[in-house]
Write a protein that holds these residues in place. Structure first.
Motif, PDB file in Angstrom:
ATOM      1  N   LEU A  87       0.823  -1.211   0.000  1.00 28.10           N
ATOM      2  CA  LEU A  87       0.000   0.000   0.000  1.00 28.10           C
ATOM      3  C   LEU A  87       0.859   1.265   0.000  1.00 28.10           C
ATOM      4  N   ILE A  88       1.910   1.267   0.841  1.00 27.30           N
ATOM      5  CA  ILE A  88       2.753   2.464   0.970  1.00 27.30           C
ATOM      6  C   ILE A  88       3.577   2.695  -0.292  1.00 27.30           C
ATOM      7  N   TYR A  89       4.314   1.656  -0.726  1.00 27.90           N
ATOM      8  CA  TYR A  89       5.171   1.833  -1.909  1.00 27.90           C
ATOM      9  C   TYR A  89       4.328   2.005  -3.176  1.00 27.90           C
ATOM     10  N   GLY A  90       3.177   1.327  -3.218  1.00 29.91           N
ATOM     11  CA  GLY A  90       2.307   1.477  -4.382  1.00 29.91           C
ATOM     12  C   GLY A  90       1.853   2.909  -4.565  1.00 29.91           C
ATOM     13  N   ALA A  91       1.540   3.581  -3.433  1.00 29.02           N
ATOM     14  CA  ALA A  91       1.134   4.988  -3.515  1.00 29.02           C
ATOM     15  C   ALA A  91       2.305   5.878  -3.923  1.00 29.02           C
ATOM     16  N   ILE A  92       3.501   5.595  -3.367  1.00 31.53           N
ATOM     17  CA  ILE A  92       4.678   6.412  -3.694  1.00 31.53           C
ATOM     18  C   ILE A  92       5.070   6.245  -5.163  1.00 31.53           C
ATOM     19  N   ALA A  93       5.027   5.002  -5.648  1.00 32.37           N
ATOM     20  CA  ALA A  93       5.456   4.719  -7.020  1.00 32.37           C
ATOM     21  C   ALA A  93       4.377   5.024  -8.059  1.00 32.37           C
ATOM     22  N   GLY A  94       3.184   5.380  -7.610  1.00 34.58           N
ATOM     23  CA  GLY A  94       2.122   5.702  -8.546  1.00 34.58           C
ATOM     24  C   GLY A  94       1.497   4.496  -9.213  1.00 34.58           C
ATOM     25  N   TRP A  95       1.483   3.346  -8.516  1.00 31.32           N
ATOM     26  CA  TRP A  95       0.851   2.159  -9.076  1.00 31.32           C
ATOM     27  C   TRP A  95      -0.660   2.373  -9.207  1.00 31.32           C
ATOM     28  N   SER A  96      -1.252   1.689 -10.182  1.00 31.80           N
ATOM     29  CA  SER A  96      -2.702   1.728 -10.329  1.00 31.80           C
ATOM     30  C   SER A  96      -3.337   0.866  -9.244  1.00 31.80           C
ATOM     31  N   GLN A  97      -4.638   1.051  -9.031  1.00 29.74           N
ATOM     32  CA  GLN A  97      -5.337   0.257  -8.029  1.00 29.74           C
ATOM     33  C   GLN A  97      -5.303  -1.235  -8.366  1.00 29.74           C
ATOM     34  N   HIS A  98      -5.297  -1.543  -9.666  1.00 31.67           N
ATOM     35  CA  HIS A  98      -5.248  -2.941 -10.097  1.00 31.67           C
ATOM     36  C   HIS A  98      -3.934  -3.591  -9.670  1.00 31.67           C
TER      37      HIS A  98
END
Length: 371
Positions: A50-61
């Motif tokens: 959740l944390i790195y996904g938000a920082i890296a700009g990952w999509s919700q998928h």
């Protein structure tokens, strides 16, 4: 946590003397270590996705796929079962398990590559591979000791407060030393990717994987060597222990030299085959990564030697200091010299770890004289 090393370090004598009550307690402790590791890994996996996904700009998928993949982490902890196999001399089981898992993963990946499947498919294959490896490991271990999985887990948690003196300290130091060595490559890839972009991060990652792949056969000696050194320790065969370490180190030094020469002439061809395009200086990158891998390879006889001598704390302190220095050095060198600088920083870090092992053997040489 490196529960297999704890099991061998404290359970070798009990296994040799057929002291099954003591051995079951040590196995139970190792099972609790793996369970604790799996719980922490699952929790961290979910939080960091959740944390790195938000920082890296990952999509919700992609974040959802990462969260689902985090639930594979409990199946990555086969320390107690591998410890039993190594303790009982069932070394043939390891290549069988590796073959089953690798054959499934490689064939399924090839199918997905040809049919142009997406990220979710490949994560599913990686997860199923972990399940296959875990199932095979546990089945082989239980059959070798003629144990029931339900009874051994019930016994493990009925005696959860039991442990030998020094067992927690040993496990903590060995685990920290191994973990720092494992995660440094993963963090390095993230640092390079964030600074230079995904293309250079992929080149660095693949170069390191090619180097590790060329050295893998020699790296497989560690699980075999450590139990043998423990047996020599229990038998007070210190002369044989030193002789075996010297022979292993000399052989690995010769092999490392050959691999570095081979990578310099053929590394670029291997890289082009994997990437389907020519990357400038790819042979140089692979050669530098192989020098770093060679330094790690030469640790194969040295780390177990210092571990057997109960100098795990020394290993951990040195690894921690060098790792903490490596990340800022990597960032600075990558900023100034790009991918070439990242390779230099990696080589310097691996060489520093190797040098620290020589320093440790020199500092504690009196231990051998005393024994």
């Amino acid at each position: 946590m490196q529960s297999w090393q704890t099991l061998i370090h404290f359970g070798s004598e009990a296994f040799a003397s057929k002291d099954m009550p003591l051995l079951r307690k040590i196995i139970g402790f190792s099972i609790r270590l793996d369970t604790l590791s799996a719980t922490i890994a699952l929790t961290l996996g979910i939080a960091l996705a959740l944390i790195y996904g938000a920082i890296a700009g990952w999509s919700q998928h992609i974040i959802m796929l990462a969260l689902l993949y985090a639930f594979c982490s409990p199946f990555m902890y086969t320390g107690w079962s591998n410890g039993i196999l190594r303790l009982s001399g069932k070394f043939h089981a390891a290549p069988i398990m590796d073959f089953l898992a690798s054959a499934f993963q490689t064939s399924a990946t090839f199918v997905g590559y040809k049919l142009h499947y997406t990220l979710g498919y490949f994560l599913l294959i990686w997860g199923l591979t972990r399940v296959i490896d875990y199932t095979a490991s546990v089945c082989f271990a239980l059959s070798s000791m003629k144990m029931n999985i339900i009874k051994i887990y019930v016994h493990a948690f009925q005696t959860r407060k039991w442990h030998l003196p020094g067992m927690w300290a040993f496990t903590r130091n060995v685990t920290l030393n191994q973990t720092l060595g494992s995660i440094s490559g993963q963090v390095a890839t993230l640092i390079i990717g964030g600074h230079l972009g995904p293309a250079d991060a992929a080149i660095f990652r693949v170069s390191r994987q090619i180097a590790d792949g060329m050295a893998t056969p020699a790296q497989l000696l560690t699980p075999v060597l450590y139990p043998e050194l423990i047996k020599m320790r229990d038998q007070n065969n210190w002369r044989g222990l030193k002789k075996l370490t010297f022979i292993m180190f000399s052989s690995l030094l010769f092999l490392s030299s050959l691999l570095i020469i081979l990578s310099f002439f053929s590394g670029g061809k291997i890289f082009s085959f994997m990437f389907h395009e020519t990357v400038s200086n790819s042979s140089l990158y692979i050669s530098m990564m192989l020098v770093a891998t060679a330094c790690n390879l030469l640790l194969v006889p040295l780390d177990p030697l210092l571990t057997v001598m109960n100098r795990v704390r020394f290993l951990t302190i040195n690894r921690t200091i060098i790792t903490l220095l490596y990340f800022p050095l990597l960032y600075v060198f990558t900023s100034q010299m790009g991918l070439y600088g990242a390779c230099i920083a990696t080589v310097l870090s691996s060489a520093a770890v190797l040098l620290s092992r020589f320093v440790g053997i020199w500092l504690f040489r009196s231990d051998f004289r005393t024994r």
